[in-house]
Motif scaffolding. Structure first.
Motif: not given
Length: 513
Positions: A60-75
Motif C-alpha cells: 500500500g505504498f507505505m514508503q509514502v503513507t508511513h513516511f511521517k510515522k518513520g520520522i516520528k519513530i526516529m525522533a
C-alpha cells in the motif's frame, strides 16, 4: 611491491567483463536486444524495478503513507537493554548507504548515461524503498538474541525461509563477507587518498603518495579502525551516531551553497534531467537502455535496496514491531538517493563538464577528481573553489570511512550465522582490517587496481540475484506483519501473527510484556 599489486590486478581482469555481462543479460544477445522497447531492459533492471513496483502495491505504498510515522519513530528517545535503538540502526545503515558511491556513482552514471540517468535513479529509489522495507521487516522477524546484541539479516532469514538448512545460512554469510572484503580495499584507498587531497588543498603543495605522510595517515586509520571494530556493534554505532548526521548535514549545506551561487543554472538542471530521460529517440533506441541501466545500477550501488546488505543493521535494532525498522529502512533509501545523490547530480549536471571536449575521458573512470572538476567549473576564479572542494573532499572521506566501518560491522554480524565464538569473530575482524590496509597500500603504491574495484559491481548483482528471490519467499510473512502493524489493536507481535512458530525472540518478548 608494484609488481605484486599489478599481478593481483591482472588476476582479476575477468571481473569487469563478468560483472557487465550479468548486469546487461540478456541485452547482450542480439535476439533479445532487437525486441522493441523491451530489448532495452536487462533482467537485473526488470527484477529490481519490477519487484519495487510489485511490493509497493502490495504494502500500500507505505514508503509514502508511513513516511511521517518513520520520522516520528526516529525522533523518539528509547533506552534499550538489548541491541541498539531504531535511530542508531538507521544511522548505522546510513553509514553504509551514504558512501563514496553518492559522489562517484552519480558522476559515473551521468558520464555514461547523461543527466537522464539521474531521473531513473529517482525512480529506482522510490520503488526501491518498498524492497528495503520488505527485506528489513524480514530481518526483524527472524532476528536472534546474542548476549546484549541482536544478530540477523540475509543469512538468518534466508536460512529460516529455505527450510532452515544450515548450509544455506553459511553460504549467504560467506557470500556477504566475500562481498564486503572485495569492497573494503576501495574504501581504505578512498579514505587515505581524500585525506591526502585535503592536506594538499590546505598546504597548497603536492604530497607524493609514497611519502611519510601517507604511511603515517594509513597506519593511524588502521589503528583507529581496529580500536572501533574490536569494540563490537555498539561501539561502531557510537561512532556512526556522531559521524553520519555531521557528514550528511555538512554535505547538504555545502552543495546547497554551491547551488545558490549558481542559481541561474537550476532550470537547466531540470531540463537536462527530464529531457535526457524522455527523449523519443532515446526511448526507442539503444540510448534509453544505457540511460536507464546507469540510473538503476548506480542507484543500487548507492542505496543498496534489494541487496540484503543493510538488513544486518535492521536486525540489530530493538524495535517495538518488525515493521518499524522496515519504515526506517525505506527512509534511508530516500535520504541516500533522493537527497544526497540528487545534490551530487546538481553539481555534475550544472557544471556541464560531462559532455564537453573531455566527455569521452569522463566515461572511462568515475573518480573524485571529475567531481571536483565540476566544482571548479561552478566557482571559477574565486576563493570559494578551494573552500567548497575541501569540504566536499572531507565529506567524501567521511562517507568512505563510515562505509568501511559498516562493512566490517556487518561482516561480523553475518559471521555469527557460521559461528558465534569470540575467536572466530575476531578472525573476521582481522581479515577485514588486513584487506582495508591492502587498499591503503595500493594508494601508497600509486595504483588503483581497477579490476579489483570492479568486484563491488559484481558483488552487488550477485547478492541481488540471491536476495530478491528469498524476499519473495518471505513476502507473505511481511504482508501479514504489515497488516498487524496497520491494525494497531494493541496486541503484541508473535510467531502466530504470521503463521509460524519459530520467531523465538518475539514470542519471548510478548510473554514479558
Amino acid at each position: 611491491m608494484q609488481g605484486l599489486f599489478q599481478a593481483i590486478n591482472n588476476i582479476f581482469s575477468f571481473v569487469g567483463p563478468l560483472s557487465d555481462f550479468l548486469w546487461d543479460f540478456p541485452t547482450n544477445f542480439e535476439w533479445y536486444s532487437s525486441i522493441p522497447v523491451l530489448g532495452n531492459f536487462s533482467f537485473a533492471i526488470i527484477l529490481l524495478l519490477g519487484s519495487g513496483i510489485f511490493f509497493s502495491f502490495r504494502i500500500g505504498f507505505m514508503q509514502v503513507t508511513h513516511f511521517k510515522k518513520g520520522i516520528k519513530i526516529m525522533a523518539q528517545r528509547r533506552n534499550v537493554e538489548t541491541g541498539i535503538s531504531p535511530l542508531a540502526s538507521f544511522l548505522l545503515s546510513s553509514a553504509m548507504r551514504v558512501g563514496p558511491g553518492n559522489i562517484l556513482g552519480v558522476t559515473g552514471a551521468i558520464a555514461v548515461g547523461g543527466p537522464g540517468a539521474l531521473f531513473w535513479m529517482w525512480v529506482s529509489a522510490f520503488f526501491g524503498m518498498s524492497v528495503a522495507y520488505m527485506e528489513s521487516v524480514l530481518a526483524q522477524i527472524f532476528k536472534e538474541k546474542k548476549d546484549d546484541e541482536f544478530v540477523g539479516g540475509l543469512p538468518f532469514y534466508g536460512r529460516k525461509l529455505l527450510k532452515n538448512k544450515v548450509w544455506i545460512g553459511v553460504f549467504l554469510s560467506v557470500l556477504y563477507i566475500l562481498y564486503a572484503l572485495c569492497c573494503l580495499p576501495a574504501q581504505g584507498f578512498n579514505v587515505v587518498s581524500s585525506i591526502g587531497r585535503m592536506a594538499e588543498i590546505a598546504t597548497g603543495t603536492a604530497i607524493p603518495v609514497d611519502s611519510a605522510f601517507y604511511y603515517i595517515v594509513g597506519a593511524f586509520i588502521v589503528l583507529i579502525t581496529a580500536l572501533i571494530a574490536f569494540g563490537g556493534i555498539k561501539k561502531v554505532t557510537k561512532w556512526t551516531d556522531k559521524m553520519v548526521p555531521v557528514m550528511a548535514v555538512l554535505y547538504v549545506v555545502t552543495v546547497l551553497v554551491l547551488i545558490v551561487f549558481n542559481f541561474r543554472l537550476v532550470p537547466y538542471f531540470f531540463r537536462a534531467v527530464f529531457s535526457g530521460a524522455f527523449k523519443p529517440e532515446a526511448f526507442f533506441g539503444g540510448v534509453f537502455g544505457t540511460v536507464l541501466a546507469q540510473g538503476v545500477k548506480r542507484g543500487l550501488m548507492s542505496n543498496e535496496a534489494g541487496q540484503g546488505t543493510i538488513t544486518m543493521s535492521a536486525a540489530a535494532a530493538d524495535a517495538e514491531h518488525p515493521c518499524e525498522q522496515g519504515i526506517l529502512a525505506s527512509i534511508g533509501v530516500f535520504l541516500d538517493t533522493i537527497i544526497i545523490c540528487t545534490l551530487s547530480g546538481f553539481v555534475v549536471v550544472m557544471a556541464h563538464c560531462w559532455d564537453g571536449a573531455n566527455g569521452a575521458a569522463w566515461a572511462e573512470l568515475d573518480k573524485l577528481p571529475k567531481f571536483t572538476e565540476s566544482i571548479a567549473a561552478l566557482t571559477p576564479g574565486t576563493a570559494m573553489n578551494a573552500v567548497i572542494t575541501f569540504l566536499v573532499t572531507l565529506c567524501f572521506c567521511m562517507f568512505a570511512y563510515t562505509c568501511l566501518l559498516g562493512m566490517i560491522s556487518f561482516s561480523e554480524i553475518a559471521a555469527n550465522r557460521i559461528r558465534r565464538d569470540k575467536a572466530f569473530i575476531n578472525v573476521i575482524r582481522v581479515i577485514a582490517l588486513f584487506v582495508a590496509a591492502f587498499g591503503i597500500l595500493c594508494n601508497i603504491a600509486g595504483l588503483e587496481l581497477g579490476n579489483l574495484w570492479a568486484f563491488s559491481d559484481l558483488g552487488n548483482i550477485m547478492i541481488v540475484y540471491f536476495n530478491v528471490p528469498i524476499v519473495y519467499v518471505g513476502a507473505k510473512y511481511v504482508l501479514k506483519a504489515t497488516k498487524h502493524y496497520k491494525k494497531n489493536d494493541g496486541t503484541p507481535f508473535t510467531s502466530k501473527v504470521i503463521g509460524r512458530d519459530d520467531c523465538a525472540y518475539w514470542d519471548e518478548r510478548a510473554k514479558k510484556h
